[in-house]
Design an enzyme around this catalytic site. Structure first.
Site, mmCIF file in Angstrom:
data_model
loop_
_atom_site.group_PDB
_atom_site.id
_atom_site.type_symbol
_atom_site.label_atom_id
_atom_site.label_comp_id
_atom_site.label_asym_id
_atom_site.label_seq_id
_atom_site.Cartn_x
_atom_site.Cartn_y
_atom_site.Cartn_z
ATOM 1 N N SER A 237 32.610 48.411 29.712
ATOM 2 C CA SER A 237 33.764 49.274 29.390
ATOM 3 C C SER A 237 33.414 50.203 28.242
ATOM 4 O O SER A 237 32.732 49.794 27.288
ATOM 5 C CB SER A 237 34.970 48.426 29.001
ATOM 6 O OG SER A 237 36.015 49.280 28.551
ATOM 7 N N TYR B 214 38.797 41.311 24.220
ATOM 8 C CA TYR B 214 38.323 42.007 25.428
ATOM 9 C C TYR B 214 37.077 42.847 25.119
ATOM 10 O O TYR B 214 36.080 42.772 25.845
ATOM 11 C CB TYR B 214 39.431 42.892 26.002
ATOM 12 C CG TYR B 214 38.968 43.752 27.159
ATOM 13 C CD1 TYR B 214 38.489 43.171 28.340
ATOM 14 C CD2 TYR B 214 38.987 45.142 27.074
ATOM 15 C CE1 TYR B 214 38.052 43.962 29.398
ATOM 16 C CE2 TYR B 214 38.546 45.939 28.125
ATOM 17 C CZ TYR B 214 38.073 45.338 29.281
ATOM 18 O OH TYR B 214 37.623 46.121 30.325
HETATM 19 P P1 NAP Z 1 42.196 44.865 38.477
HETATM 20 O O1 NAP Z 1 42.840 45.997 39.164
HETATM 21 O O2 NAP Z 1 43.038 43.916 37.700
HETATM 22 O O3 NAP Z 1 41.287 44.033 39.484
HETATM 23 C C1 NAP Z 1 40.590 42.900 38.978
HETATM 24 C C2 NAP Z 1 39.815 42.224 40.064
HETATM 25 O O4 NAP Z 1 39.122 41.102 39.470
HETATM 26 C C3 NAP Z 1 40.702 41.683 41.170
HETATM 27 O O5 NAP Z 1 40.065 41.877 42.409
HETATM 28 C C4 NAP Z 1 40.784 40.195 40.846
HETATM 29 O O6 NAP Z 1 40.924 39.364 41.996
HETATM 30 C C5 NAP Z 1 39.408 39.964 40.262
HETATM 31 N N1 NAP Z 1 39.337 38.733 39.477
HETATM 32 C C6 NAP Z 1 40.093 38.368 38.416
HETATM 33 N N2 NAP Z 1 39.749 37.143 38.019
HETATM 34 C C7 NAP Z 1 38.756 36.720 38.848
HETATM 35 C C8 NAP Z 1 37.998 35.544 38.947
HETATM 36 N N3 NAP Z 1 38.173 34.510 38.109
HETATM 37 N N4 NAP Z 1 37.064 35.441 39.942
HETATM 38 C C9 NAP Z 1 36.877 36.472 40.795
HETATM 39 N N5 NAP Z 1 37.569 37.611 40.758
HETATM 40 C C10 NAP Z 1 38.506 37.735 39.776
HETATM 41 O O7 NAP Z 1 41.096 45.407 37.395
HETATM 42 P P2 NAP Z 1 40.354 46.824 37.247
HETATM 43 O O8 NAP Z 1 41.164 47.646 36.331
HETATM 44 O O9 NAP Z 1 39.968 47.335 38.568
HETATM 45 O O10 NAP Z 1 39.053 46.369 36.423
HETATM 46 C C11 NAP Z 1 37.864 45.998 37.109
HETATM 47 C C12 NAP Z 1 36.721 45.881 36.094
HETATM 48 O O11 NAP Z 1 36.581 47.130 35.394
HETATM 49 C C13 NAP Z 1 36.923 44.819 35.013
HETATM 50 O O12 NAP Z 1 35.702 44.221 34.691
HETATM 51 C C14 NAP Z 1 37.435 45.644 33.831
HETATM 52 O O13 NAP Z 1 37.184 45.004 32.607
HETATM 53 C C15 NAP Z 1 36.617 46.910 34.014
HETATM 54 N N6 NAP Z 1 37.209 48.090 33.370
HETATM 55 C C16 NAP Z 1 38.437 48.570 33.766
HETATM 56 C C17 NAP Z 1 38.943 49.694 33.156
HETATM 57 C C18 NAP Z 1 40.282 50.279 33.535
HETATM 58 O O14 NAP Z 1 40.793 51.151 32.791
HETATM 59 N N7 NAP Z 1 40.870 49.879 34.659
HETATM 60 C C19 NAP Z 1 38.225 50.342 32.133
HETATM 61 C C20 NAP Z 1 36.974 49.830 31.764
HETATM 62 C C21 NAP Z 1 36.481 48.706 32.390
HETATM 63 P P3 NAP Z 1 42.366 38.777 42.461
HETATM 64 O O15 NAP Z 1 43.306 39.932 42.435
HETATM 65 O O16 NAP Z 1 42.094 38.263 43.827
HETATM 66 O O17 NAP Z 1 42.754 37.724 41.502
#
Ligand code: NAP
Length: 248
Positions: free
Chosen positions: A141, A154
């Protein structure tokens, strides 16, 4: 020829958000994809259906990456279904915001268990199958350089992701397995909706800080991951690409 023709990829946390975008993008370039999910079966099935309707191959596989046996099961499913493994995208992650006074052991452990231990366990399972030319992409991130208040735990997980990725890039280089990172800025996803960021003052502030002047979308990240997974990035390992519209 498509960039990932004949390859097999595992994308963790691909039932929604950035992971769903990455799974679809890898499939569009010809890779068969394991769409991992922890609880959102319907979301994972929808991603698999979208890939299949575009002529690709994918399967949904449940598994909590923070548990060794389940992380192993996700990787085993790729080899069982598609016969090999070439690409691992460690995308599963959670984010919770808390001022330092409100940080608890549970808040710390939940995030480190999924974001850091989950990445280690899934990578450990995958390296048994990744051969020469294998590619691991870890989703970090931009928060590690933005230093957003209330994100101590985080941001700590993502600092650990960066450090571990650097070590593994060197450790796995003799086996010709590459390890790189993508650090997204703010991206509109199911997760950022649930966390209350979308529509909040935090979103307004993040967009205002973004030189390209908008929020990110999963496709903005997926293209960078596809590049790192492909042979176009064959000379890159240990790199961290900030995909943030210019926030740094
Ligand atoms: P999201 O919409 O909340 O999706 C998260 C995903 O992770 C879901 O598919 C969820 O599966 C899965 N997950 C959660 N716990 C898990 C576990 N214990 N085992 C396997 N899968 C698990 O999140 P996102 O915003 O797309 O973020 C995805 C990644 O990008 C993360 O690593 C986050 O830190 C990083 N990131 C996001 C942003 C942002 O602004 N969105 C910015 C920087 C970095 P289920 O739904 O099936 O539980």
């Amino acid at each position: 020829m498509s960039k990932l023709e004949g390859k097999v990829a595992v994308v963790t946390g691909a039932s929604k958000g950035i992971g769903a975008g990455i799974a679809k993008a890898l499939a569009k370039e010809g890779s068969a994809v394991v769409v991992n999910y922890a609880s959102s079966r319907e979301g994972a099935d929808a991603v698999v259906a979208a890939i299949a309707s575009a002529g690709g191959r994918a399967v949904a596989v449940r598994g909590d990456v923070s548990k060794a046996s389940e992380a192993q099961g996700v990787i085993d499913a790729a080899v069982k279904e598609f016969g090999r493994l070439d690409v691992l995208v460690n995308n599963s992650g959670i984010y919770e915001f808390a001022a330092i006074e409100d940080v608890t052991e549970a808040h710390y452990r939940r995030q480190f268990d999924i974001n850091v231990l989950g990445m280690l366990l899934t990578t450990q399972a995958a390296v048994k199958h990744l051969g020469e030319g294998g590619s691991i992409v870890n989703i970090s991130s931009a928060i590690t350089h933005v230093n957003t208040p209330s994100a101590a735990a985080y941001a700590g997980t993502k600092g650990a992701v960066n450090a571990i990725s650097g070590v593994l890039a060197n450790e796995l280089a003799p086996r010709k397995i590459r390890v790189n990172m993508v650090s997204p800025g703010f991206v509109v996803t199911e997760g950022t909706h649930t966390a209350g960021v979308v529509g909040s003052d935090m979103e307004t502030g993040l967009v205002a800080m973004t030189p390209l002047g908008r929020a990110g979308h999963p496709d903005d990240i997926a293209g960078v991951v596809t590049f790192l997974a492909s042979d176009d990035a064959r000379w890159l390992t240990g790199e961290n690409i900030t995909a943030s519209g210019g926030i740094r």
